[in-house]
Design a protein around this motif. Structure first.
Motif, PDB file in Angstrom:
ATOM      1  N   LEU A   1     -12.210  10.453  -5.517  1.00 15.67           N
ATOM      2  CA  LEU A   1     -11.184  10.492  -4.484  1.00 15.67           C
ATOM      3  C   LEU A   1     -11.479   9.491  -3.371  1.00 15.67           C
ATOM      4  CD1 LEU A   1      -8.650  12.417  -4.080  1.00 15.67           C
ATOM      5  CD2 LEU A   1      -9.911  13.145  -2.074  1.00 15.67           C
TER       6      LEU A   1
ATOM      7  N   LEU B   1      -8.996   6.624  -2.257  1.00 11.46           N
ATOM      8  CA  LEU B   1      -8.454   6.444  -0.912  1.00 11.46           C
ATOM      9  C   LEU B   1      -8.728   5.053  -0.364  1.00 11.46           C
ATOM     10  CD1 LEU B   1      -9.158   9.885   0.757  1.00 11.46           C
ATOM     11  CD2 LEU B   1      -6.981   8.939   0.109  1.00 11.46           C
ATOM     12  N   ARG B   2      -9.689   4.339  -0.976  1.00  8.68           N
ATOM     13  CA  ARG B   2      -9.913   2.947  -0.584  1.00  8.68           C
ATOM     14  C   ARG B   2      -8.696   2.109  -0.973  1.00  8.68           C
ATOM     15  NH1 ARG B   2     -12.984   1.107   2.489  1.00  8.68           N
ATOM     16  NH2 ARG B   2     -14.200   2.840   3.248  1.00  8.68           N
TER      17      ARG B   2
ATOM     18  N   VAL C   1      -5.468   3.441  -2.120  1.00 13.07           N
ATOM     19  CA  VAL C   1      -4.134   3.971  -1.864  1.00 13.07           C
ATOM     20  C   VAL C   1      -4.112   4.729  -0.571  1.00 13.07           C
ATOM     21  CG1 VAL C   1      -2.445   4.493  -3.616  1.00 13.07           C
ATOM     22  CG2 VAL C   1      -4.770   5.283  -3.928  1.00 13.07           C
TER      23      VAL C   1
ATOM     24  N   PRO D   1      -2.492   7.765   0.808  1.00 10.79           N
ATOM     25  CA  PRO D   1      -1.771   8.850   0.154  1.00 10.79           C
ATOM     26  C   PRO D   1      -0.404   9.122   0.755  1.00 10.79           C
ATOM     27  CG  PRO D   1      -3.606   9.679   1.430  1.00 10.79           C
ATOM     28  CD  PRO D   1      -3.761   8.201   1.370  1.00 10.79           C
ATOM     29  N   THR D   2      -0.236   8.876   2.056  1.00  9.26           N
ATOM     30  CA  THR D   2       1.048   9.229   2.654  1.00  9.26           C
ATOM     31  C   THR D   2       2.130   8.224   2.293  1.00  9.26           C
ATOM     32  OG1 THR D   2       0.477   8.019   4.640  1.00  9.26           O
ATOM     33  CG2 THR D   2       0.007  10.366   4.619  1.00  9.26           C
TER      34      THR D   2
ATOM     35  N   VAL E   1       5.063   8.648  -1.199  1.00  9.32           N
ATOM     36  CA  VAL E   1       6.386   9.246  -1.286  1.00  9.32           C
ATOM     37  C   VAL E   1       7.452   8.333  -0.712  1.00  9.32           C
ATOM     38  CG1 VAL E   1       7.692  11.324  -0.867  1.00  9.32           C
ATOM     39  CG2 VAL E   1       5.229  11.428  -0.998  1.00  9.32           C
ATOM     40  N   THR E   2       7.243   7.838   0.505  1.00  9.19           N
ATOM     41  CA  THR E   2       8.342   7.141   1.149  1.00  9.19           C
ATOM     42  C   THR E   2       8.198   5.627   1.155  1.00  9.19           C
ATOM     43  OG1 THR E   2       7.180   7.631   3.177  1.00  9.19           O
ATOM     44  CG2 THR E   2       9.116   8.951   2.680  1.00  9.19           C
TER      45      THR E   2
ATOM     46  N   LEU F   1       7.239   3.965   3.432  1.00 13.30           N
ATOM     47  CA  LEU F   1       7.551   3.434   4.744  1.00 13.30           C
ATOM     48  C   LEU F   1       6.281   2.940   5.384  1.00 13.30           C
ATOM     49  CD1 LEU F   1      10.433   5.465   5.481  1.00 13.30           C
ATOM     50  CD2 LEU F   1       9.892   3.858   7.272  1.00 13.30           C
TER      51      LEU F   1
ATOM     52  N   ASP G   1       3.466   2.597   7.708  1.00 11.61           N
ATOM     53  CA  ASP G   1       2.825   3.413   8.730  1.00 11.61           C
ATOM     54  C   ASP G   1       2.131   2.475   9.704  1.00 11.61           C
ATOM     55  OD1 ASP G   1       1.942   5.568  10.038  1.00 11.61           O
ATOM     56  OD2 ASP G   1       0.398   6.135   8.590  1.00 11.61           O
ATOM     57  N   PRO G   2       2.423   2.584  10.996  1.00 13.72           N
ATOM     58  CA  PRO G   2       1.798   1.643  11.926  1.00 13.72           C
ATOM     59  C   PRO G   2       0.288   1.757  11.981  1.00 13.72           C
ATOM     60  CG  PRO G   2       2.998   3.366  13.108  1.00 13.72           C
ATOM     61  CD  PRO G   2       3.360   3.494  11.678  1.00 13.72           C
ATOM     62  N   ALA G   3      -0.259   2.912  11.662  1.00 13.54           N
ATOM     63  CA  ALA G   3      -1.707   3.082  11.803  1.00 13.54           C
ATOM     64  C   ALA G   3      -2.462   2.337  10.714  1.00 13.54           C
ATOM     65  CB  ALA G   3      -2.072   4.551  11.743  1.00 13.54           C
TER      66      ALA G   3
END
Lengths: 272, 304
Positions: free
Chosen positions: A252, A256-257, A259, A261-262, A265-266, A268, A270-272
């Motif tokens: 995992l 996470l390196r 992808v 995860p958030t 789905v969208t 979109l 993410d600014p962070a």
């Protein structure tokens, strides 16, 4: 200012959840190192011997080899089948596309047990169940749709003009696929493969329904070890569980390196 | 001699135009790429499912094709599994979705350590059902740390939290919450923050903004999240066996299906239970999705 109590309640609940989680994991890890532990706060001695015994007794090397082979086979086959499908679904509108989309969505939406039992029945009929091929086939059922589902939006965002430009410059279809699309698709394929890998290593139901004694993956033999506990000390089962979680955690962290995860789905930004 | 070539020309023209017409509908050589995927899904998903469906109408003892279903519902022990499964799956899914809303809300925007916190919340995925079960048994057990603290705080006797309904519910929350949280967070970060800012300049309070802007936009996503969480919770199998009481209180449908099919070797009856599982699941998801359409329409109407 009104929101204050809610904020505190949220963080409080989160911390309570985390504390319980730490306790749950901590209890297993502590027990796996315990000399013996019964009815006290902490065990009365620590040892690492259970790991060695679990490794030998449950033949974990073989189990890990099986797990690895199954997972790699599932990843490779699902990418080979899923990526071309995703390409066609992303680029073309054709009659019957909706139906095909639903067919690729259902295996992900259905609980594995509902289609796992008919699937196991069919695999037993063709004498595939119990073998490695059966386990791989069963695990492919959710894996291929998963690749299709994650790759389709990824391919959609690649500009078709790039392909047209390559064709204008004289590239044939094979060259377009190998030299233009493939390099662009590598990040997406990598992300999808890692997620499939994590899912396959963690997939219990389908493997459990189709595996025989020599084709068990780590989760299934862990379950078997736990349900036949009593013969062997609990610490051995726990150390096996720790080995399982350790390998999943490693996968995992690697995942996470690559992808976020958030964004699955969208898509979109993410600014962070 | 002149007629023949022109006929051939015409034919090739027709062929070309057919090809052209098909291409306009999106049917061309690219669709060959679909063949492996389509063959795969038909062979390993559709065929087994239909096979299971027809098998469920061929009871082991022969006779009435609906015998398996009649047996399932007339036997109280098996009929009860439907309620047991719903009683576990619905609250677990509901809790996971409701709990992830405020947490996802706090996690919007950027702040230090966001990635670390997200990772921490996702970690339970790696635990897997087996370690979770093992940990729950040890941590919430009668002599576990939780009950030691519980008694130290002044309780008379240890709380019974394992080998019953609560143990399974806890394990569903632990394994299901990360998924619900990730989905909610991604839906929430998909909502344009300028909408809320616009409302704020118009004088809307925090609560008003949440109730009239964020929530209506988030609700359809929450419905999907609920469906996926419910599917996860619905197929509960390992934890119901290990932390639950598989013969009684947590005798869920998947246990019944597994035991009938692979332990008693009655594949027909096992398939019947699996089909019923699919049916129950589809009904719940259908209800939620229908509710979702009414909900969304109402919200936009209210805004206009």
């Amino acid at each position: 200012m009104k929101a204050r109590p809610i904020v505190w309640l949220t963080w409080g609940a989160l911390i309570f959840f985390m504390l319980n989680l730490v306790g749950i994991v901590g209890a297993v890890v502590t027990n796996s190192f315990a000399e013996s532990w019964f009815g006290t706060w902490l065990p009365n001695g620590y040892t690492g011997k259970w790991y060695g015994e679990a490794w030998r007794d449950y033949r974990l090397l073989d189990v890990l080899a099986v797990t690895f082979q199954v997972a790699i086979a599932v990843v490779v086959i699902s990418v080979l089948i899923g990526v071309p499908t995703a390409y066609a679904l992303a680029r073309r509108n054709f009659p019957g596309k909706k139906l095909l989309n639903v067919l690729f969505l259902l295996p992900i939406l259905m609980p594995p047990m509902t289609y796992g039992i008919p699937l196991a029945t069919v695999l037993y009929k063709f004498h595939l169940a119990g073998s490695m091929a059966g386990v791989i086939a069963a695990n492919l059922v959710p894996a291929v749709p998963f690749v299709v589902l994650t790759m389709t939006p990824f391919i959609e965002q690649i500009d078709t003009k790039i392909e047209s430009a390559a064709r204008m410059c004289g590239a044939n279809t094979v060259a377009i696929f190998t030299r233009v699309l493939a390099p662009l698709l590598v990040p997406g394929i990598l992300a999808a493969s890692i997620l499939v890998l994590v899912r396959t290593v963690g997939m219990f139901e389908l493997t459990f329904l189709t595996a025989g004694p020599t084709s068990q993956t780590l989760v299934v033999s862990l379950y078997e070890a736990m349900s036949s506990a009593g013969i062997r000390p609990q610490q051995m089962v726990d150390s096996m569980a720790v080995i399982y979680t350790g390998s999943m955690l490693l996968l995992l962290v690697i995942a996470l390196r690559f992808v976020n995860p958030t964004q699955l789905v969208t898509r979109l930004k993410d600014p962070a | 001699m002149t007629a023949l070539p022109s006929l051939r020309d015409q034919r090739s023209l027709e062929r070309a135009s057919l090809k052209h017409r098909l291409a306009e509908k999106g049917v061309d050589r690219v669709l060959w790429l679909l063949v492996p995927g389509a063959v795969f899904v038909v062979l390993l998903f559709v065929y087994p499912f239909l096979y299971g469906l027809q098998l469920s109408f061929q009871p082991k003892g022969g006779g009435n094709p609906f015998q398996n279903y009649i047996t399932f519902f007339s036997d109280e022990y098996s009929a009860e599994t439907v309620w047991i499964t719903l009683r576990l799956g619905l609250p677990a899914a509901l809790f996971n979705v409701l709990a992830s809303i405020p947490i996802a809300f706090r996690m919007r925007g950027r702040f230090r350590g966001k990635r670390a916190l997200t990772t921490l919340l996702v970690v339970p995925i790696t635990l897997g059902t087996v370690l979770t079960a093992e940990g729950l048994l040890a941590f919430f057990g009668p002599t576990g740390w939780f009950n030691r603290i519980w008694i130290a705080l002044g309780a008379d006797e240890p709380a019974k939290l394992t080998h019953n309904y609560w143990g399974v519910l806890f394990s569903l929350v632990i394994t299901g919450f990360p998924f619900a949280f990730l989905l909610t967070l991604s839906y929430l970060s998909g909502i344009d923050p300028t909408l809320e800012q616009a409302a704020a300049t118009l004088g809307a309070s925090k609560r008003q903004r949440f109730r009239t802007i964020t929530m209506p936009l988030l609700a359809p996503g929450l419905a999907v999240t609920f469906c996926l969480s419910f599917v996860l919770a619905f197929s509960v199998f390992p934890s119901a066996v290990m932390v639950g009481n598989p013969a009684g209180e947590t005798h869920v449908m998947s246990i019944a299906a597994y035991e009938t099919a692979l332990r008693d070797n009655d594949f027909a009856m096992g398939s019947a239970i699996a089909m019923l599982m699919a049916l129950v699941m589809l009904i719940v998801i259908g209800v939620v999705l229908i509710w979702r359409t009414t909900l969304y329409r109402g919200a936009t109407g209210g805004k206009g």
